[in-house]
Design a protein around this motif. Structure first.
Motif, PDB file in Angstrom:
ATOM      1  N   GLU A  47       0.831  -1.205   0.000  1.00  0.00           N
ATOM      2  CA  GLU A  47       0.000   0.000   0.000  1.00  0.00           C
ATOM      3  C   GLU A  47       0.867   1.257   0.000  1.00  0.00           C
ATOM      4  N   ARG A  48       1.965   1.237   0.747  1.00  0.00           N
ATOM      5  CA  ARG A  48       2.854   2.399   0.762  1.00  0.00           C
ATOM      6  C   ARG A  48       3.525   2.598  -0.595  1.00  0.00           C
ATOM      7  N   GLU A  49       3.820   1.489  -1.260  1.00  0.00           N
ATOM      8  CA  GLU A  49       4.402   1.584  -2.602  1.00  0.00           C
ATOM      9  C   GLU A  49       3.400   2.211  -3.568  1.00  0.00           C
ATOM     10  N   VAL A  50       2.136   1.829  -3.446  1.00  0.00           N
ATOM     11  CA  VAL A  50       1.084   2.402  -4.285  1.00  0.00           C
ATOM     12  C   VAL A  50       0.987   3.907  -4.062  1.00  0.00           C
ATOM     13  N   ASP A  51       1.007   4.323  -2.797  1.00  0.00           N
ATOM     14  CA  ASP A  51       0.929   5.751  -2.498  1.00  0.00           C
ATOM     15  C   ASP A  51       2.106   6.505  -3.103  1.00  0.00           C
ATOM     16  N   ARG A  52       3.295   5.897  -3.027  1.00  0.00           N
ATOM     17  CA  ARG A  52       4.474   6.555  -3.588  1.00  0.00           C
ATOM     18  C   ARG A  52       4.352   6.704  -5.100  1.00  0.00           C
ATOM     19  N   LEU A  53       3.837   5.681  -5.751  1.00  0.00           N
ATOM     20  CA  LEU A  53       3.675   5.741  -7.206  1.00  0.00           C
ATOM     21  C   LEU A  53       2.629   6.782  -7.604  1.00  0.00           C
ATOM     22  N   LEU A  54       1.528   6.842  -6.867  1.00  0.00           N
ATOM     23  CA  LEU A  54       0.492   7.830  -7.185  1.00  0.00           C
ATOM     24  C   LEU A  54       0.975   9.253  -6.952  1.00  0.00           C
ATOM     25  N   ALA A  55       1.954   9.419  -6.070  1.00  0.00           N
ATOM     26  CA  ALA A  55       2.507  10.749  -5.815  1.00  0.00           C
ATOM     27  C   ALA A  55       3.630  11.109  -6.784  1.00  0.00           C
TER      28      ALA A  55
END
Length: 972
Positions: free
Chosen positions: A263-271
């Motif tokens: 989930e943290r990786e997803v947030d980083r990619l979306l940012a």
């Protein structure tokens, strides 16, 4: 009831008959082969049902409806069956028993407080589905599904036909009782299934999974296991930012034991700023982005506009900022009415600018109507240009009402700071050139025959409901007179000064040349050629002096008009406003005289040059002199007129730049607000379906641009409606929801991405289960993740990225498509226009410029050849190998493992490692001691000089092989 009222009711109640005041004569057709196949005797005079009414049966029964019941005879008597055939009126044929029953239901509803409207025909069909209208012992619905007419007692299904119809009815009702798909009704949030049977409850991570799991349960299917972590990581990287993870990123992810690592990786990619570039290309497909093709034959811009790349940058920036989708939609349709003084938002109207066609206003407007409806509403509204829609409840009149929304608009180019000439650089945008423009219905869609007795008001399709509020927009001064903006004033004055400086430089050069030539001509040794040259330089000097005078006069005119504008607009009741306006008039007329004098001097010089050539014996000179004389006389006349105007004292000065209407129609702003209102049924559904489609390779509604009756129904209608409701009114992740602590703004696309990519459905492996393949060969139930090939842009960008050579800088003008191998920018930034697309991208199915609502993937030999032989893959493999020359690798096995991890983002298998190590050995041997045949092969395939060291060359070759690996171009 009067005859006229009865006929009106008949027209409103009949589901299939062609009975409207504008209807065409019913046509005789041969009875469909489907009817013959199930043993139905051919009927006399079987006529085809009127298209606007066929949608009623189609709406209820969809593709299960046989062609035989698509005819008027389903509800009406034929001429042969009528009591008085000689009086039979094909415009208003009498009802049979079934049609009469439908009519009576409509009449009852009309008189029963139904707001004066007959009950919807589809609702009436459902209401009498289990009745036996013709008394033959078989229910209406069973007969319809058998392909028979429920109004004829003589048609009685029996045996296998009856059994098949009953089975079809059972299957159909099982499908329709789960969730009713009503795309033209306001989105209602369906309840999330509370209890579903899954093998592993941990698989359910978001509400999406509960909807999909319920479908699995109903169809006795099960979900695939989760994808391996490295597969999932590469999948989400490519989906969200369009670039693969590096080896370091894969190792870090695999080593992170946190339960929320993904989930943290997803947030980083979306940012990441690369998110906007990746998804910008997706939405550019849907919104038909096209750069200007650069065609200027006859100074005509054929498609799109120069500088439309600013719209592309606006899309990327908006996505990165997670601008709400409804705001983006409003800006694309009407930023000039909603935010008329914001140049950043005006870029968004490139959505409409893209349709521009100088040579065909009709085609321009038709494209605007068609693709606005397809992109935002998922409707093929264009089908109603010539007649009422064949499938959906859309009339031809409604098409022209929708057209009226766009009738007033035109395209213009606004200046940008630092550039006075908008053709060099500017903002391509729309505005309403004729706010009161009138739209007429074209008879049979022929623009040569407008029906001027029927002007059309600007309105959206009535079937979609919603409030329509139309109000003209009064524009601020900066919007309708951009010449008042400070940066425009500065750039105009700077340009005028620049022209004076250039003219003065030319005058000084001409004066020096004149002095030298005059001295030569006056010398005692001067020749005729010297004297002719002196006369020529004298003329050139006079021309340079005229050019300088014209430039100085134009500068004075610009300054005077700037001062007059300042007094007129910037200061209320300026005491010298009238005097400054008069001075501006005089300065402008002086500039006109100076320009006319310059044109005359140019014409006189041309004439003198040809006269000199007569003396030199030029045979073409006499003919040329006549044309030059005519131009000289015309220029003299223009100067005389300018001098006459100069003597006058009345009149007003011209604006510094073009002035536009002070008021805009407000039609597009009204459309934007209507499209984004909560009760608009299609906008959110269409948007989330596009997002789902780009993640999974297929939309929940496969026909992503057609949500109508002719499109395919959704595979998971409740899920689609839940996503649409969540898009507009987010709850998942809010303070009262699950533990994910994410802000949930309405219409947030990042919110929908996060929901999808963190779901158990998205995280499934892509391996095929044999049993599932037989039950669900197309994976419509989503029991696994379907592998897909990278889009064209991802292939090129990934090759550059793994080699460490991709330029990730954002924005800027479109780059020549022919520079795709030379310039390492992301593919997004290369020219994408008609007949101007990068060849490498075209091989891998780049988006069509005309429309690309869904990418299509082909498999052809050219793709493998492009990866194997192109300069791109060979040079980037070498670049990567040479960057790794000093990388510590103690053995070939270690190099192979690192190569797989870096290029394919996965570990190497033992079999692969053994094969690659052997390849390195064999390749090194070949380079050191090549045979004649192998030498030839190297000469053919090596496009540029490879590294000399045999071991390094072998590594280059292995990396090149991995770039050609199936796993490199595939998203598992």
């Amino acid at each position: 009831m009067t005859r006229s009222n009865r006929l009106l009711l008949l027209r409103n109640s009949c589901p299939v008959a062609g009975v409207s005041t504008r209807c065409r004569r019913v046509r005789v057709l041969v009875l469909a082969a489907v009817a013959a196949a199930i043993g139905v005797a051919c009927l006399a005079l079987p006529v085809e049902a009127r298209p606007p009414y066929r949608q009623s049966l189609k709406k209820v029964y969809g593709n299960r409806l046989a062609a035989a019941v698509h005819q008027c005879a389903t509800c009406h008597l034929t001429r042969e069956e009528a009591d008085a055939p000689e009086e039979f009126d094909p415009e208003y044929p009498p009802h049979n028993m079934f049609g009469e029953r439908l009519r009576i239901l409509g009449e009852q509803a009309l008189g029963g407080g139904n707001s004066g409207r007959p009950l919807d025909i589809a609702a009436r069909l459902k209401q009498i589905a289990d009745e036996d209208t013709d008394g033959d012992g078989v229910a209406n619905e069973v007969e319809i599904l058998a392909g028979l007419h429920p109004g004829r007692g003589s048609q009685v299904p029996a045996g296998d036909v009856l059994a098949a119809a009953l089975a079809a009815q059972t299957a159909w009702r099982a499908e329709t009782t789960g969730y009713a798909w009503e795309p033209f009704q306001t989105v209602q949030r369906p309840p999330v299934p509370s209890s579903v049977e899954v093998t592993d409850q941990a698989w359910i991570r978001t509400p999406i999974d509960r909807f999909v799991a319920r479908a699995h349960q109903q169809k006795r299917l099960s979900a695939a296991p989760p994808a391996p972590p490295h597969v999932l990581l590469r999948r989400v990287y490519l989906d969200l930012i369009g670039l693969p993870p590096t080896g370091e990123q894969v190792r870090a992810f695999l080593a992170d034991p946190s339960p929320d690592a993904y989930e943290r990786e997803v947030d980083r990619l979306l940012a990441s700023p690369q998110y906007g570039q990746r998804w910008g290309r997706h939405w550019m497909d849907i919104w038909r982005y096209s750069d200007w093709a650069g065609w200027t034959d006859g100074k005509q811009i054929r498609d799109s506009q120069p500088h439309i790349w600013r719209w592309r940058d606006w899309i990327v920036e908006s996505l990165n900022a997670d601008r709400p989708y409804d705001e983006m939609l409003c800006s694309m349709l009407a930023a000039d009415e909603l935010t008329p003084t914001d140049p950043d938002e005006l870029r968004a109207t490139g959505f409409l600018v893209r349709n521009f066609k100088l040579l065909s206003r009709e085609k321009w407007i038709d494209d605007t109507i068609e693709h606005t409806a397809k992109a935002f509403l998922g409707l093929t509204l264009n089908c109603a240009r010539c007649h009422d829609h064949m499938y959906d409840p859309l009339t031809q009149e409604e098409y022209y009402r929708f057209r009226a929304i766009f009738e007033p608009h035109q395209v213009r180019a606004d200046r940008v700071p630092g550039e006075a000439d908008p053709t060099v650089d500017g903002i391509a945008r729309v505005f309403d050139a004729e706010p009161q423009a009138v739209t007429y219905l074209y008879v049979r869609g022929d623009d040569r025959h407008p029906d001027k007795n029927r002007p059309q008001s600007a309105l959206p399709p009535s079937m979609l409901g919603g409030e329509w509020t139309l109000k003209p927009v009064s524009l601020p001064l900066n919007a309708y007179y951009p010449g008042i903006q400070s940066h425009v004033r500065t750039s105009l004055l700077k340009a005028a000064e620049s022209h004076v400086a250039a003219a003065r430089g030319q005058w000084e050069e001409a004066e020096l040349a004149k002095s030298k030539a005059s001295a030569l001509a006056q010398a005692t040794s001067a020749t005729d050629a010297d004297r002719l040259a002196s006369a020529k330089t004298e003329r050139d000097f006079r021309l340079a002096a005229s050019r300088l005078a014209a430039a100085e006069a134009q500068r004075a005119s610009t300054m005077a008009r700037l001062e007059a504008d300042h007094a007129k607009y910037d200061e209320a009741e300026h005491p010298q406003a009238l005097d400054l306006a008069r001075a501006a008039v005089r300065a402008e007329r002086n500039a006109a005289v100076a320009q006319a004098a310059l044109e005359l001097q140019i014409a006189e010089n041309v004439l003198a040059d040809w006269q000199a050539k007569v003396a030199a014996g030029d045979p073409d000179a006499p003919r040329r002199i006549q044309g030059a004389t005519e131009k000289r006389d015309a220029a003299a006349k223009t100067l005389t007129e300018a001098l006459a105007a100069q003597a006058k004292t009345d009149g007003d000065y011209s604006p510094l730049v073009e002035k536009y209407p002070k008021e805009s129609s407000g039609r597009r702003a009204a459309l934007a607000h209507w499209l984004t209102s909560r009760d608009q049924p299609l906008s959110a559904r269409v948007a989330v379906n596009h997002i789902w489609n780009r993640h999974f390779g297929r939309g929940l509604v496969e026909t992503v641009f057609d949500f109508g009756q002719n499109g395919k129904p959704p595979s998971h209608p409740a899920l689609l409606d839940w996503l649409a409701a969540e898009f507009m009114e987010p709850t998942w992740g809010a303070a009262s929801g699950p533990p994910q602590d994410h802000p949930c703004a309405p219409w947030s696309m990042k919110h929908i991405h996060r929901l999808i990519v963190t779901s158990g459905v998205y995280r499934m492996a892509s391996q095929v289960d044999t049993a599932h393949r037989e039950l669900d060969p197309e994976n419509l139930a989503y029991t696994r993740m379907t592998p897909k090939r990278m889009e064209a842009e991802l292939v090129r960008d990934s090759v550059l990225y793994v080699a460490g050579n991709l330029d990730l800088s954002a924005g800027g003008a479109d780059i020549d498509h022919a520079q795709g191998f030379a310039v390492p920018r992301r593919s997004l930034y290369f020219r994408q226009a008609a007949e101007k697309q990068m060849t490498f991208l075209k091989i891998f199915d780049v988006a069509a410029v005309t429309e690309c609502y869904q990418r299509k993937s082909s498999i052809m030999p050219q793709q493998a050849l492009a990866m194997a032989n192109s300069e791109l893959t060979i040079t980037q493999a070498r670049r990567l190998a040479r960057a790794w020359e000093h990388r510590p690798c103690s053995s070939p096995e270690e190099f192979v493992a690192a190569a797989f991890e870096h290029v394919l983002a996965r570990p190497v298998t033992q079999a692969e490692c053994d094969m690659c190590v052997q390849f390195l050995h064999d390749r090194t041997t070949v380079v050191r001691q090549p045979t004649a045949g192998q030498e030839l092969k190297l000469e053919v395939l090596e496009l540029k000089v490879p590294v000399a060291d045999p071991e390094s060359r072998a590594r280059e070759s292995l990396l090149h092989v991995l770039l050609n690996h199936h796993d490199f171009v595939t998203i598992h």
